[in-house]
Structures are given as C-alpha cells and as structure tokens.
Design a protein around this motif. Structure first.
Motif, PDB file in Angstrom:
ATOM      1  N   THR A 171       0.849  -1.193   0.000  1.00 57.08           N
ATOM      2  CA  THR A 171       0.000   0.000   0.000  1.00 57.08           C
ATOM      3  C   THR A 171       0.887   1.246   0.000  1.00 57.08           C
ATOM      4  OG1 THR A 171      -0.095   0.003   2.432  1.00 57.08           O
ATOM      5  CG2 THR A 171      -1.850  -1.178   1.240  1.00 57.08           C
ATOM      6  N   ARG A 172       0.267   2.388  -0.248  1.00 61.62           N
ATOM      7  CA  ARG A 172       0.989   3.666  -0.221  1.00 61.62           C
ATOM      8  C   ARG A 172       0.384   4.569   0.855  1.00 61.62           C
ATOM      9  NH1 ARG A 172       4.562   4.928  -4.043  1.00 61.62           N
ATOM     10  NH2 ARG A 172       4.764   3.585  -5.863  1.00 61.62           N
ATOM     11  N   ARG A 173       1.251   5.238   1.570  1.00 60.41           N
ATOM     12  CA  ARG A 173       0.772   6.158   2.607  1.00 60.41           C
ATOM     13  C   ARG A 173       1.708   7.354   2.690  1.00 60.41           C
ATOM     14  NH1 ARG A 173       1.371   1.892   7.433  1.00 60.41           N
ATOM     15  NH2 ARG A 173      -0.007   0.869   5.960  1.00 60.41           N
ATOM     16  N   GLU A 174       1.172   8.445   3.239  1.00 63.65           N
ATOM     17  CA  GLU A 174       1.951   9.678   3.363  1.00 63.65           C
ATOM     18  C   GLU A 174       2.688   9.688   4.690  1.00 63.65           C
ATOM     19  OE1 GLU A 174       0.238  13.831   3.826  1.00 63.65           O
ATOM     20  OE2 GLU A 174       0.656  13.802   1.662  1.00 63.65           O
ATOM     21  N   VAL A 175       4.018   9.912   4.636  1.00 61.63           N
ATOM     22  CA  VAL A 175       4.836   9.933   5.854  1.00 61.63           C
ATOM     23  C   VAL A 175       5.700  11.180   5.831  1.00 61.63           C
ATOM     24  CG1 VAL A 175       4.870   7.416   6.016  1.00 61.63           C
ATOM     25  CG2 VAL A 175       6.678   8.588   4.761  1.00 61.63           C
ATOM     26  N   THR A 191       5.139  10.461  -0.164  1.00 64.51           N
ATOM     27  CA  THR A 191       4.346   9.245  -0.273  1.00 64.51           C
ATOM     28  C   THR A 191       5.279   8.054  -0.407  1.00 64.51           C
ATOM     29  OG1 THR A 191       2.543  10.442  -1.331  1.00 64.51           O
ATOM     30  CG2 THR A 191       2.563   8.047  -1.586  1.00 64.51           C
ATOM     31  N   SER A 196       5.758   3.578  -0.035  1.00 59.90           N
ATOM     32  CA  SER A 196       5.092   2.282  -0.011  1.00 59.90           C
ATOM     33  C   SER A 196       5.211   1.662   1.379  1.00 59.90           C
ATOM     34  CB  SER A 196       5.713   1.344  -1.044  1.00 59.90           C
ATOM     35  OG  SER A 196       5.479   1.808  -2.337  1.00 59.90           O
ATOM     36  N   SER A 197       4.263   0.787   1.671  1.00 65.50           N
ATOM     37  CA  SER A 197       4.282   0.057   2.936  1.00 65.50           C
ATOM     38  C   SER A 197       3.926  -1.393   2.651  1.00 65.50           C
ATOM     39  CB  SER A 197       3.274   0.670   3.920  1.00 65.50           C
ATOM     40  OG  SER A 197       3.209  -0.110   5.105  1.00 65.50           O
ATOM     41  N   ASP A 256       2.365  -4.539   4.229  1.00 69.97           N
ATOM     42  CA  ASP A 256       1.544  -4.994   5.356  1.00 69.97           C
ATOM     43  C   ASP A 256       1.334  -6.500   5.243  1.00 69.97           C
ATOM     44  OD1 ASP A 256       1.258  -2.347   6.188  1.00 69.97           O
ATOM     45  OD2 ASP A 256      -0.442  -2.035   4.841  1.00 69.97           O
TER      46      ASP A 256
END
Length: 652
Positions: free
Chosen positions: A537-541, A549, A551-552, A554
């Motif tokens: 998934t992609r998330r903002e960090v 943005t 990738s993560s 999980d």
C-alpha cells in the motif's frame, strides 16, 4: 523471479574447504562442502552455529564472535582457485577484522543469505517490523534520484535542440523561395548589364583629340562605381549590426528575466548547512557503531544460551557426569561467562529482549538521521546549483551587454565611414560633371548605368551566397535530427527504467514472497492457515521536514473457523513454526529480488527447532533449488528426515 539455480550452480566451484580457529566456540577445525545441501548434524552445544559463523567470517560478514578465551581468530575459505582469508582481533572489547574476504560489502548476504536465529529479516517478520524498509535498504535511492535528475537534464537539452531544429526547418521554405527570387533577379540584371555594355560599346566614338579627357572621365567613373559599391557595403554592414543589436537586446531581456527568477541563495548560510551535515554524519557514525556493538552483544548472549559449554572451556568430570551435561539438564539457570555465577535463564532472555529493543530504536534513530541528512544534502546541492546558474547567467548578461556596446561602437565607426564615402561620391560626381560635354553626355549616362547595374548585380550575388550558406547550415543541422531522436529515445527509456526501478523492486519482492509463501503453505501442510501474503500500500509519511508518499508492506493473515467463516489474524497469533517459516520465506524473497545468488553462492540456515522434522525436510528441499550451497544446522533427529542426497557433517 524464477532463477532455479541449476545454471548458477554450474557457474560456481563444486567444492569449498573451510578452515577456522577460535570462531564462536571452535578451537580449530577444517571441513569441506560439496555443492548442494550440507547438513551440520548434532545435538545442542556442538558448535554448529559457530561453524556457520566461521563461513560468514570468511565470506565477509562482521556478525561473528571470537571464542570467549581468545583474543584472535581466523577463517579461510578455499573456493575454486582462490583462498579468502579473514583475521579477527579483540581490541578494547570490540572485534576488529582484516584480510581479503569473499565479499567487499556483506550487507545483502547478512540480510538475506545468512539466516541464523538473529537474522534481521527473520526477526523483522516475527516482530512485525517495517518489511518494506528492510527489502529496500540495499537500494541506493539517493543515487537513483540523482541519476534521474541527470537524465532529465539531458532530455531537456535534447528537446531544446530538437525544437531549435523544428524552428530552423520552418525557415527553409522562405529561404528557398527567397533564393529563387534573388536568382531570378540576378539573371535579369545580367541580361540588362549585357545589353547596357553592348549599347555603351556602340556609342563609343573615336575622337583622338578628346582621348585624354575620355580616359580621365572613365577613371573617375570607375572610381565612382567602386566608391558607391563600398558605400552600399557599409550600409549593409550597418543594417546587419543593427539587426544583431536588436537580437542581442532581446536576448539581454530574456537573460535579465531569468536572472530575476533565480535566487543567489546568499541569504542562506551554506557553512551552517555544511556544519549540520558534518554533525549528522558524526551522529550517524556513532549510532552505527552502537548498532554494531548491540548486535554483537545480542549474538553473544544468544550463543551463551544455546552453547554454554563453549564459554566454560574444557569440561571436567564429576560424580554426576560432565559439567556441560549438568548445565544442559538444568534449563532454568546458565553460568555467567564473566563471573562464573549462576544466572536465571529468564533473566538473560529478558536482557536480550531489552537489547533487541534498544537495537531497533537505534536503527530507527539512524534511519531518521539518514533522512534528515539526505534533506540537508539536497538543500545544499540546490543552493550551490542555483548560485552556479546565477553566476553563469550574470556572466552571460555581462557578455551580452559588452557585445551590444562593441557593436554600437562599430555602428558609430561605420556611420562615420558612410558619411565620408557620401562626401567622396558628391566630389566625384562634381568632377565628372565638369568633364561632361555634349559629345560625351550620352556616353556618361551609359557608363553610369553600366556601373549601377554591375553594383546591383554584385549585391544580389552576395545576397544569394548568404542565403545559400544559411540554407546549407540549416540542412547540416537538420541531418543531426535522427541521431538526436535516437539519443532522446535512449534517455527516455533509461528515465522510465530509473523511475520504475524502485517500484519494480518492491513489486517483485511482494510477488516473490506471496508466491513462495503460498507454495510452502501448501507444501508444509499448514491447513489452519487460508493465506499469508504481503499487501503493498501507499501512505503519506514525514521525511525530515517534508511529507512524501511511500510504499508500505503490510503482512496479511487469513484463517477460517470450523464452520468455514474467514477472518483476519495477526502475526502474534501464528505458531512459532509458522512465524519461522514466514520469516525464512521473506528472506528468500529478498535473496531472489536482489540477485544475492550472483553475489554470494551460500545460504546458511540455523535455529529451525520450532519446525517439525518433516516440514524442515520439505523446507530444505524447496530452498535448495534456489541456492548453490545451502548449509543447514539441524538436530540429529531433524537431520534424519532429510531424504534428498546431501552432504552431512557430524564432527566439528
């Protein structure tokens, strides 16, 4: 993703010989390995893990320990025609190494090939750590970004050249039409000149008594023609210089606009940023040293629990048997390697867990510092690039203004010359008027006409030559177009590859894990698990002061109840066997994605006791198809379950 390493096995030597002294719990040993599976068989505390560490030392890893009662040790691996040696020394409580190991940089092997119990990939899965960070750690993303910027700049330069060629090509039709028109005018002038010359020749009369006057008149007429030609040439030069000045002024305006859009960065203290970079580098180095020391301490204490007799020296007999047997029988206490007193095993395990927590915290701190360091370096690089471009643009502006001034001075000089030539023409025309007579009035007019036609013809021919030179120059430039397009295509392909390289590595890692996890889940018979997979998934960090943005990875686990209802579970609820297999599969995915088999042909497996014998045998068989040399440390009862042909070492 499917490098079944039959091919790789043919590319590496078929046999290896290892010699080790004072590594782990080993005094001295020498063993050989054949390509394929090698099983280190024995009960606990028989130096199997120490032998794996000796292999790691010769291959280049720093995650090895010296024998407790030794200050120096060594490992040598004879592999093909080469011998790779490593010497270890204990200095101020820290182990230092020197020599010529197999690997220059052991990072990939430590992460994905040396799969001992403390292996970071295995531990990351068990603890639920950031799997994406671990997979991408060997990838120099900063270098990729820099390379992308370089290729983008090349592409911009090529695009500008292609746009310039398009503009030049659009000029060709007008130039060719202009050349045709001037050529036609030249032909017309030549015809008129030929007619005028014939008429002049016919009008000449042979008057001997006026020969001297006629000669002087013709001389003045010739001088008048040459002076008028020079005057026209000067006028052309003046016009050319004015056009050049107009173009230079336009360019000067564009340069000034660009200069105003640029920042000199003078308001930023570069020395302060450089000082911050130096401080961050020192802090990162200190953290790296602390991480290394924590790692060594963790490994040392783990081996203390697993192989206590390697720290106690020679065993001695008592009425109840060897001391090591007594220690193994008493699973609640361990003899401290420093003071000799008994310490509760649980207390040591708690200490190890605390050390692991501290190790992870330091790794996280180092990662944050690394992000901040990257941010500072990018800021410094941007400031320096802006300053360089500002200076270059300012130099261009000064050069353009100097050129405008030089051409203005040239126009002044040419204007003076034009005025002088105009005066000379007036004087010549007056002298010619004085020489005119009724008898030669018509001849004078005809001379003037011939002179003017010759002058016009010369100008037109010069203009035609200039047009043809310009057309030839444009055509030469246009011949570069195909080469430029080819270069642009190559640069675009490389840019696409660079921009997708990180995404491709992530996607390949997820695909490899999910594929092998599903294969092994079915092969090993974990029927109570419906599926284990990684969801990308992609998330903002936050990275330094910026939000980006990322990738993560999980880890997802699905089980089913007895009535068939599916539900999502967590890593904490997996059995120890399931966790170990999941960690090993994740390491295998990293091994394949980063082509570790091309760097080091060994994979080492240890601490598989949580998995039952039949599943260990199936796991070894599965891994063996991807690895040239697979060395596995097993208990005797687990080793007996390995049915495939393999090498076995029982004495170390």
């Amino acid at each position: 993703m499917e490098p079944k390493l039959g091919t790789a096995k043919q590319e590496v030597p078929t046999q290896a010989m290892l010699s080790a002294t004072n590594i782990g719990g080993i005094d001295e040993t020498k063993v050989s390995f054949q390509q394929g599976v090698t099983v280190l068989s024995g009960r606990n505390a028989t130096n199997r893990t120490s032998l794996l560490q000796a292999i790691m030392a010769a291959l280049g890893s720093d995650q090895v320990s010296l024998k407790a009662d030794a200050d120096e040790g060594s490992a040598a691996l004879e592999f093909g025609d080469e011998i790779y040696r490593r010497h270890l020394s204990r200095r101020n409580g820290t182990i230092t190494t020197e020599g010529d190991p197999y690997l220059e940089d052991p990072e990939l092997a430590d992460l994905f090939a040396f799969l001992l119990e403390s292996n970071e990939a295995r531990q990351a899965v068990a603890r639920g750590d950031d799997l994406r960070e671990l997979i991408m750690r060997p990838v120099d993303t900063g270098a990729i970004k820099t390379e992308i910027e370089q290729y983008e700049q090349r592409k911009r330069e090529i695009d500008e050249q292609l746009e310039e060629l398009d503009t030049l090509e659009q000029r060709l039709p007008d130039l060719e039409a202009k050349r045709t028109r001037v050529t036609d005018e030249i032909e017309t002038l030549r015809e008129e000149l030929e007619t005028a010359r014939v008429e002049l020749e016919e009008a000449n009369v042979d008057v001997e008594k006026r020969r001297e006057e006629q000669s002087e008149l013709e001389t003045k007429l010739e001088e008048l023609r040459e002076t008028r030609s020079e005057l026209e040439h000067v006028r052309d030069r003046i016009e050319t210089e004015r056009e050049s000045i107009e173009a230079l002024k336009k360019e000067r305006g564009e340069i000034r606009d660009r200069l105003e859009s640029l920042s000199t960065g003078e308001e930023t203290d570069v020395s302060q940023i450089e000082a911050e970079i130096d401080a961050l580098q020192e802090e990162k180095a200190d953290l790296s040293e602390e991480v290394s020391q924590l790692k060594s301490t963790i490994q040392f204490n783990e081996r203390l629990l697993e192989e206590p007799d390697s720290f106690l020296g020679e065993t001695t007999k008592t009425d109840d048997g060897p001391i090591t047997d007594q220690l193994l029988d008493d699973s609640e206490t361990v003899t401290c390697w420093t003071c000799g007193s008994s310490v509760a095993r649980e207390q040591i395990e708690t200490t190890i867990e605390q050390l692991r927590t501290a190790h992870q915290e330091r790794l996280k701190e180092r990662s944050e510092i690394n992000s901040e360091l990257t941010d500072r370096r990018e800021t410094l690089s941007t400031i320096k690039e802006n300053r360089t471009e500002y200076r270059q643009t300012q130099q261009r502006l000064e050069s353009t203004e100097d050129e405008i001034e030089r051409r203005s001075d040239r126009i002044d000089d040419l204007t003076d010359k034009r005025e002088r030539l105009t005066d000379e023409i007036d004087d010549l025309e007056a002298e010619i008027d004085d020489l005119e007579s009724e008898d030669y009035g018509d001849i004078l007019d005809q001379h003037k006409e011939v002179n003017q036609l010759e002058f016009k013809l010369e100008r037109k021919e010069r203009k035609r030559d200039e047009i043809e030179d310009e057309i030839a120059t444009i055509e030469d430039r246009l011949s570069e177009r195909e080469e430029l397009k080819g270069r642009r295509e190559d640069v675009t392909d490389e840019l696409t590859d660079l921009r997708t390289r990180i995404d491709q590595i992530e996607a390949n890692a997820v695909e490899a894990f999910n594929e092998h996890m599903e294969n092994l889940r079915a092969t090993l018979g974990y029927d109570n698990l419906d599926r284990i997979w990684i969801d990308r998934t992609r998330r903002e960090v936050r990275e330094g002061r910026r939000k980006v943005t990322k990738s993560s990875f999980d880890l997802k686990i699905v089980r089913s109840t007895d009535d068939g209802t599916a539900y999502e579970d967590t890593i904490d609820h997996l059995s120890e066997s399931e966790r170990e297999v999941t960690g090993l599969v994740f390491a295998l995915a990293g091994y394949l994605v980063h082509d570790v088999y091309e760097t080091v042909p060994f994979m080492l497996l240890d601490s598989l006791e949580a998995i039952d014998s039949e599943r260990i045998a199936a796991l070894v068989e599965y891994f063996e198809s991807y690895v040239p040399y697979l060395v596995v440390a097993l208990l005797d009862e687990d080793a007996q379950a390995i049915e495939e042909p393999h090498n076995e070492i029982t004495e170390i």
